[in-house]
Design a protein around this motif. Structure first.
Motif, short mmCIF file in Angstrom:
data_model
loop_
_atom_site.label_atom_id
_atom_site.label_comp_id
_atom_site.label_asym_id
_atom_site.label_seq_id
_atom_site.Cartn_x
_atom_site.Cartn_y
_atom_site.Cartn_z
N SER A 70 -0.25 -7.24 -7.22
CA SER A 70 0.66 -6.89 -6.12
C SER A 70 2.12 -7.11 -6.53
N ALA A 71 2.41 -8.26 -7.13
CA ALA A 71 3.78 -8.55 -7.56
C ALA A 71 4.23 -7.58 -8.65
N ALA A 72 3.34 -7.25 -9.57
CA ALA A 72 3.69 -6.32 -10.64
C ALA A 72 3.97 -4.92 -10.08
N LEU A 73 3.15 -4.47 -9.14
CA LEU A 73 3.38 -3.17 -8.53
C LEU A 73 4.69 -3.14 -7.75
N GLY A 74 5.01 -4.23 -7.09
CA GLY A 74 6.29 -4.32 -6.39
C GLY A 74 7.46 -4.24 -7.34
N LEU A 75 7.34 -4.89 -8.49
CA LEU A 75 8.39 -4.82 -9.50
C LEU A 75 8.52 -3.41 -10.07
N VAL A 76 7.39 -2.76 -10.30
CA VAL A 76 7.42 -1.39 -10.81
C VAL A 76 8.07 -0.45 -9.80
N SER A 77 7.85 -0.70 -8.52
CA SER A 77 8.46 0.17 -7.51
C SER A 77 9.99 0.06 -7.52
N LEU A 78 10.51 -1.09 -7.92
CA LEU A 78 11.95 -1.29 -7.98
C LEU A 78 12.57 -0.75 -9.28
N THR A 79 11.86 -0.89 -10.37
CA THR A 79 12.42 -0.52 -11.67
C THR A 79 12.06 0.89 -12.10
N GLY A 80 11.07 1.48 -11.48
CA GLY A 80 10.64 2.81 -11.87
C GLY A 80 9.41 2.73 -12.76
N SER A 81 8.68 3.81 -12.78
CA SER A 81 7.45 3.84 -13.57
C SER A 81 7.46 5.05 -14.49
N TRP A 82 6.63 4.99 -15.48
CA TRP A 82 6.47 6.12 -16.39
C TRP A 82 6.01 7.34 -15.62
N SER A 120 10.96 11.17 -7.67
CA SER A 120 11.05 9.80 -8.17
C SER A 120 10.97 8.80 -7.02
N ALA A 121 11.63 9.12 -5.90
CA ALA A 121 11.58 8.24 -4.73
C ALA A 121 10.18 8.16 -4.14
N VAL A 122 9.48 9.28 -4.13
CA VAL A 122 8.11 9.28 -3.59
C VAL A 122 7.20 8.39 -4.44
N TRP A 123 7.30 8.51 -5.75
CA TRP A 123 6.45 7.68 -6.61
C TRP A 123 6.80 6.20 -6.48
N SER A 124 8.06 5.88 -6.38
CA SER A 124 8.46 4.49 -6.17
C SER A 124 7.91 3.98 -4.84
N GLY A 125 7.97 4.82 -3.82
CA GLY A 125 7.44 4.45 -2.51
C GLY A 125 5.93 4.22 -2.54
N LEU A 126 5.21 5.02 -3.32
CA LEU A 126 3.76 4.84 -3.42
C LEU A 126 3.42 3.51 -4.10
N PHE A 127 4.16 3.19 -5.16
CA PHE A 127 3.93 1.90 -5.82
C PHE A 127 4.26 0.75 -4.87
N ALA A 128 5.34 0.88 -4.12
CA ALA A 128 5.74 -0.17 -3.18
C ALA A 128 4.71 -0.33 -2.07
N LEU A 129 4.21 0.77 -1.55
CA LEU A 129 3.21 0.70 -0.48
C LEU A 129 1.92 0.06 -0.99
N THR A 130 1.53 0.40 -2.21
CA THR A 130 0.34 -0.21 -2.80
C THR A 130 0.53 -1.71 -2.98
N ALA A 131 1.71 -2.12 -3.46
CA ALA A 131 2.00 -3.55 -3.62
C ALA A 131 1.93 -4.27 -2.28
N LEU A 132 2.48 -3.64 -1.25
CA LEU A 132 2.47 -4.23 0.08
C LEU A 132 1.05 -4.39 0.61
N ILE A 133 0.23 -3.39 0.45
CA ILE A 133 -1.15 -3.43 0.96
C ILE A 133 -1.97 -4.47 0.20
#
Length: 189
Positions: A70-82, A120-133
């Motif tokens: 969860s913490a890693a996904l939250g960090l990825v949502s802030l920094t961006g993902s491949w 890019s915003a949509v993908w960041s949002g998906l990672f953030a939502l997954t981290a939150l859940i």
């Protein structure tokens, strides 16, 4: 299992009959020890006590791993993902192919850069939502488990809360980025 050599008995001068008696006594003692251990394990199982290795996992390894994810996904949502970078680059390419050469500057900027920014915003949002859940699920897990095992290690709670907070911040930033409130496209014309 219980045989002794002459060196172990301490004397090498004993008769064969004495050595045999010593070996028999050692084997009988070891057999008694094994029987006592088995009876203790049986009595613990009958009394309802947890026997190590009986299928329960009281260490919370799964919850700890989920909290770290969860913490890693939250960090990825802030920094961006491949994945977000590749999707944005693809959207830029599609925009370049679709825009006409004689299109206006506003259309070119929107098609070539705006859609990629939103992707890019949509993908960041998906990672953030997954981290939150995932973080929320880890925090809520003790309420749905066995009452005797409701206690959760403090570090698991801390890391799960970090995942939830990073997920909320990442989701907020993704929404602001997608709507153009945060770093929107420049005005053209």
């Amino acid at each position: 299992m219980g045989t002794r050599t002459e060196d172990e008995t301490g004397t090498g001068t004993g008769t064969g009959a004495e050595t045999e008696r010593d070996e028999t006594a050692v084997e009988a003692t070891e057999a008694d020890d094994v029987t006592e251990a088995e009876s203790e394990a049986d009595s613990e199982a009958e009394a309802g006590k947890a026997v190590p290795g009986a299928g329960e996992n009281p260490s919370g390894v799964g919850q700890g791993a989920a909290a770290v994810v969860s913490a890693a996904l939250g960090l990825v949502s802030l920094t961006g993902s491949w994945l977000g970078t590749v999707a944005a680059a693809r959207e830029t390419l599609v925009g370049q192919l679709e825009v006409a050469a004689d299109a206006g500057v506003a259309t070119q900027v929107k098609e070539m850069y705006g859609d990629a920014w939103n992707t890019s915003a949509v993908w960041s949002g998906l990672f953030a939502l997954t981290a939150l859940i995932v973080g929320a699920a880890v925090l809520a897990r003790p309420a749905f488990g066995t009452p005797a095992r409701a206690a959760q290690a403090p570090w698991i709670k801390s890391v799960a809360w970090a995942g939830v907070v990073l997920g909320v911040v990442g989701l907020l930033l993704a929404v602001l980025k997608y709507t153009g409130v945060l770093l929107g496209l420049p005005a053209t014309g």
